[in-house]
Design a protein around this motif. Structure first.
Motif, PDB file in Angstrom:
ATOM      1  N   UNK A 433      58.868  34.054  38.774  1.00 51.92           N
ATOM      2  CA  UNK A 433      57.595  34.472  39.344  1.00 51.92           C
ATOM      3  C   UNK A 433      56.507  34.444  38.279  1.00 51.92           C
ATOM      4  N   UNK A 434      55.412  33.785  38.608  1.00 52.12           N
ATOM      5  CA  UNK A 434      54.220  33.863  37.767  1.00 52.12           C
ATOM      6  C   UNK A 434      53.139  34.596  38.546  1.00 52.12           C
ATOM      7  N   UNK A 435      52.386  35.445  37.836  1.00 60.46           N
ATOM      8  CA  UNK A 435      51.340  36.246  38.464  1.00 60.46           C
ATOM      9  C   UNK A 435      49.982  35.599  38.216  1.00 60.46           C
ATOM     10  N   UNK A 436      49.313  35.232  39.299  1.00 61.71           N
ATOM     11  CA  UNK A 436      48.040  34.518  39.227  1.00 61.71           C
ATOM     12  C   UNK A 436      46.923  35.381  39.795  1.00 61.71           C
ATOM     13  N   UNK A 437      45.752  35.264  39.170  1.00 57.21           N
ATOM     14  CA  UNK A 437      44.599  36.028  39.599  1.00 57.21           C
ATOM     15  C   UNK A 437      43.352  35.151  39.470  1.00 57.21           C
ATOM     16  N   UNK A 438      42.564  35.013  40.576  1.00 54.89           N
ATOM     17  CA  UNK A 438      42.733  35.636  41.885  1.00 54.89           C
ATOM     18  C   UNK A 438      43.904  35.024  42.665  1.00 54.89           C
ATOM     19  N   UNK A 439      44.342  35.787  43.680  1.00 51.29           N
ATOM     20  CA  UNK A 439      45.337  35.276  44.610  1.00 51.29           C
ATOM     21  C   UNK A 439      44.685  34.281  45.551  1.00 51.29           C
ATOM     22  N   UNK A 440      45.489  33.595  46.348  1.00 50.25           N
ATOM     23  CA  UNK A 440      44.909  32.661  47.312  1.00 50.25           C
ATOM     24  C   UNK A 440      44.241  33.401  48.466  1.00 50.25           C
ATOM     25  N   UNK A 461      31.197  39.812  49.065  1.00 47.66           N
ATOM     26  CA  UNK A 461      32.293  40.728  48.742  1.00 47.66           C
ATOM     27  C   UNK A 461      33.474  39.943  48.179  1.00 47.66           C
ATOM     28  N   UNK A 462      34.141  40.536  47.192  1.00 45.49           N
ATOM     29  CA  UNK A 462      35.254  39.851  46.524  1.00 45.49           C
ATOM     30  C   UNK A 462      36.481  40.760  46.474  1.00 45.49           C
ATOM     31  N   UNK A 463      37.640  40.132  46.274  1.00 48.30           N
ATOM     32  CA  UNK A 463      38.913  40.846  46.089  1.00 48.30           C
ATOM     33  C   UNK A 463      39.438  40.580  44.691  1.00 48.30           C
ATOM     34  N   UNK A 464      39.896  41.644  44.040  1.00 47.20           N
ATOM     35  CA  UNK A 464      40.594  41.504  42.762  1.00 47.20           C
ATOM     36  C   UNK A 464      42.084  41.719  43.022  1.00 47.20           C
ATOM     37  N   UNK A 465      42.730  40.703  43.540  1.00 42.55           N
ATOM     38  CA  UNK A 465      44.150  40.764  43.867  1.00 42.55           C
ATOM     39  C   UNK A 465      44.890  39.656  43.144  1.00 42.55           C
ATOM     40  N   UNK A 466      46.064  39.986  42.635  1.00 42.84           N
ATOM     41  CA  UNK A 466      46.911  38.972  41.999  1.00 42.84           C
ATOM     42  C   UNK A 466      47.951  38.483  42.998  1.00 42.84           C
ATOM     43  N   UNK A 500      47.810  47.849  46.139  1.00 37.81           N
ATOM     44  CA  UNK A 500      47.963  46.736  45.199  1.00 37.81           C
ATOM     45  C   UNK A 500      48.348  47.219  43.808  1.00 37.81           C
ATOM     46  N   UNK A 501      48.903  46.307  43.026  1.00 35.70           N
ATOM     47  CA  UNK A 501      49.326  46.648  41.674  1.00 35.70           C
ATOM     48  C   UNK A 501      48.393  46.100  40.601  1.00 35.70           C
ATOM     49  N   UNK A 502      47.322  45.459  40.997  1.00 34.20           N
ATOM     50  CA  UNK A 502      46.334  45.023  40.016  1.00 34.20           C
ATOM     51  C   UNK A 502      45.393  46.178  39.677  1.00 34.20           C
ATOM     52  N   UNK A 503      44.705  46.043  38.561  1.00 33.93           N
ATOM     53  CA  UNK A 503      43.775  47.089  38.148  1.00 33.93           C
ATOM     54  C   UNK A 503      42.627  47.203  39.152  1.00 33.93           C
TER      55      UNK A 503
END
Length: 627
Positions: A433-440, A461-466, A500-503
């Motif tokens: 698993x690789x963690x990418x940010x932003x998510x799709x 508006x934006x999302x900060x999700x990995x 979510x687990x992102x900051x």
């Protein structure tokens, strides 16, 4: 071709543009052809918006239907009637002042309208004004506004079959649909394509073609086709590995196209090619994937393109509507568009030439893949201005910190799954698993932003999700994706209201000054009610966009905290908030009713891909108290 014109095309376009700018109703999903989502109404102001109250609501779910269905549709308000495409297989006309039903049309064969609604066609001297919308079964319906019956002036039936052999190259029974409204120009309807995103074939990405097509609404006949995957001899064909274009699916406009009616230019935001997690077998930049492509709206003739992501394996679709703006520079006004995608990068381009108004830098990115045959681009384009609107870096320090139990959950999740935190545009690691940010999820998704021409601000508006992605090799030798959204499964805590687990902030509202390319302000958007006091200001992920008014207000639902909010456009100060029966995963609309009052309406069902529970079937309207 007959297009039902009675005056010169240029004059008609100018008159239409002026009318759109001054309309007190909401005749398209984005209010105007250029997707500015800016209303001239001023009755609701920053001073009185706090007095807004619920005016009426309407239940979309028919009697006898048990399960709720999500909706991302924005209602259209044309004259004294509101029209809404329902996810329950119906189109409904309502009184926009009372919410009372005028008529209802049920689609045949258990068909359902496009997820994001329909488009308004004024008609001609020979054909009545109509609502035009696609469907899940691959049809284009044309309904008379007056009574909700099929406009049989169009092709004799009022229904155009979009599943034709020219695009259904791998079989007529493969799914093909429309998910967004067509673009309308004079008497032309331009349709994108919903082709699905699976591997297809033996990891070849085969399936229905994602071509954009134009249809004559006076005859129902096909006018032109633009090949979103170039054919031999066409521009862009050499951007694909030899043999990889055959029956290549994806590369489709599943989001919203926009039109410069004055210049007769159509702007297409084209998504990723299939398969969009492994590019083995399709080396190259893969035009016209992840591009804004400008064509002559009358003929489909290519004018220019700008690619925002090369050789996409992150599902960074360019699905947002290209927003038509004007940039003021050195005493001149430059017609421009704003191009965004899920990567959260914003490119401001000359509307006529496609040239960037702010420098674009080709930055080196990680590109050495462990997947045999994968050849990523060594560089990706980054705008010098504005800065990325969402976070694009991810490190251990950028995991969630706050509520102790959730922080521990997130750290353990990453450790137990041996997740690798990587920079933006990094390759996948085979079997890990690789963690990418932003998510799709985005970044910025299909809804895009809004433009205030007086305050010179683009609001989005934006999302900060990995996102955790793992690519594995299948038994047949091809590659498959076991990706998870950071916000749906592996990077959410299911025991704690799907956090979510992102900051944080997980969601923000951002304003960009288009004349300088600088961020004017950022505000956290959304709260987490289940967290302790003092830790609730987290922002929330969401879908659905903003709308703006001339009085200086920004309205938005979107967030999974089930709130509907109003902000001061100039400063980003939150001025009003109310709870909805469910999250509004749709863009709102505003209009002036026959009673003289200004209304704001939004579809609130929940659902979508950000973990918002399906909790309602309501269309809800708000207004100031009657005087």
């Amino acid at each position: 071709m007959k297009l039902g014109l009675t005056i010169g095309g240029a004059l008609l376009a100018l008159l239409a543009g002026s009318a759109n700018a001054q309309r007190t109703d909401w005749p398209s999903m984005h209010h105007d052809d250029g997707a500015r989502r800016y209303s001239p109404l001023t009755q609701i102001t920053p001073a009185n918006v706090g007095k807004l109250e619920k005016a009426w609501s309407y239940s979309l779910k028919p009697a006898g239907v048990e399960r709720l269905r999500p909706s991302q549709a924005t209602p259209l308000i044309i004259g004294d009637t509101m029209y809404i495409c329902s996810s329950y297989g119906q189109v409904i006309a309502l009184d926009p002042v009372t919410g009372k039903e005028k008529w209802k049309y049920t689609l045949p064969d258990d068909d359902t309208p496009a997820t994001r609604g329909g488009a308004y066609w004024p008609g001609t001297a020979d054909s009545p004004a109509s609502l035009v919308f696609g469907s899940r079964s691959g049809r284009l319906y044309v309904l008379r506004l007056s009574d909700g019956q099929l406009n049989t002036k169009v092709g004799g039936t009022g229904i155009i079959n979009l599943k034709t052999p020219e695009v259904m190259v791998t079989g007529m029974n493969v799914p093909y649909m429309l998910t967004s409204p067509p673009a309308i120009y004079q008497s032309i309807a331009i349709t994108g394509a919903g082709t699905g995103e699976g591997p297809g074939g033996t990891n070849r990405g085969e399936g229905p073609l994602g071509d954009t097509r134009a249809w004559d609404l006076t005859t129902g006949k096909l006018l032109w086709t633009f090949h979103t995957v170039p054919r031999p001899g066409e521009m862009g064909f050499d951007s694909w590995e030899p043999g990889s274009t055959r029956n290549r699916s994806g590369n489709n406009v599943w989001g919203h196209m926009t039109v410069d009616s004055e210049r007769g230019i159509l702007y297409m935001p084209i998504g990723a090619p299939n398969f969009d997690r492994a590019g083995v077998g399709r080396a190259g930049d893969n035009l016209f994937s992840n591009c804004i492509v400008a064509v002559d709206v009358r003929t489909g003739k290519y004018l220019w393109h700008f690619q925002v992501t090369r050789h996409d394996v992150w599902d960074y679709d360019a699905g947002s509507p290209p927003t038509l703006i004007d940039v003021k520079r050195d005493g001149k006004i430059i017609p421009a568009i704003i191009a965004t995608n899920k990567s959260s990068l914003v490119f401001i381009l000359d509307r006529v030439t496609g040239k960037p108004l702010y420098d674009v830098i080709d930055k080196p990115v990680p590109h050495d893949s462990t997947i045999p045959g994968e050849k990523l681009s060594p560089t990706q384009p980054y705008p010098s201005r504005p800065e990325p609107l969402a976070r694009t870096t991810f490190s251990r320090a950028e995991l969630y910190k706050g509520v102790a139990s959730h922080q521990a959950y997130c750290e353990k999740l990453v450790d137990d799954n041996q997740m690798i935190l990587v920079p933006q545009y990094s390759p996948m690691v085979l079997g890990r698993y690789t963690l990418h940010l932003p998510a799709s999820q985005g970044g910025i998704n299909y809804y895009g932003g809004s433009f205030d021409p007086d305050r010179r601000l683009y609001i989005v508006n934006i999302n900060n999700l990995a996102q955790a992605i793992r690519v594995v090799k299948r038994a047949d030798g091809s590659y498959n994706n076991e990706g998870e959204f950071a916000g749906l499964r592996r990077l959410w805590d299911p025991s704690n209201d799907n956090m979510p687990c992102t900051a944080t902030p997980w969601g923000q509202l951002v304003a960009v000054n288009v004349d300088t390319g600088e961020i004017a302000w950022r505000k956290t958007l959304g709260v987490t009610d289940s967290f302790p006091a003092g830790l609730q200001d987290t922002g929330r992920p969401g879908l659905g966009g903003t709308i703006l008014t001339a009085s200086g207000l920004t309205f938005i639902g979107a967030t999974t905290d089930r709130r509907f909010r109003a902000f001061d456009t100039a400063t980003g100060k939150e001025l009003w908030t109310t709870r909805l029966p469910a999250s509004a995963q749709a863009t709102p609309a505003t209009y002036q009713g026959a009673d003289g009052r200004q209304y704001v309406v939004v579809t609130a069902t929940g659902g979508g891909i950000v973990g918002a529970a399906l909790e309602s079937d309501q269309l809800v309207a708000f207004a100031l108290p009657k005087s």
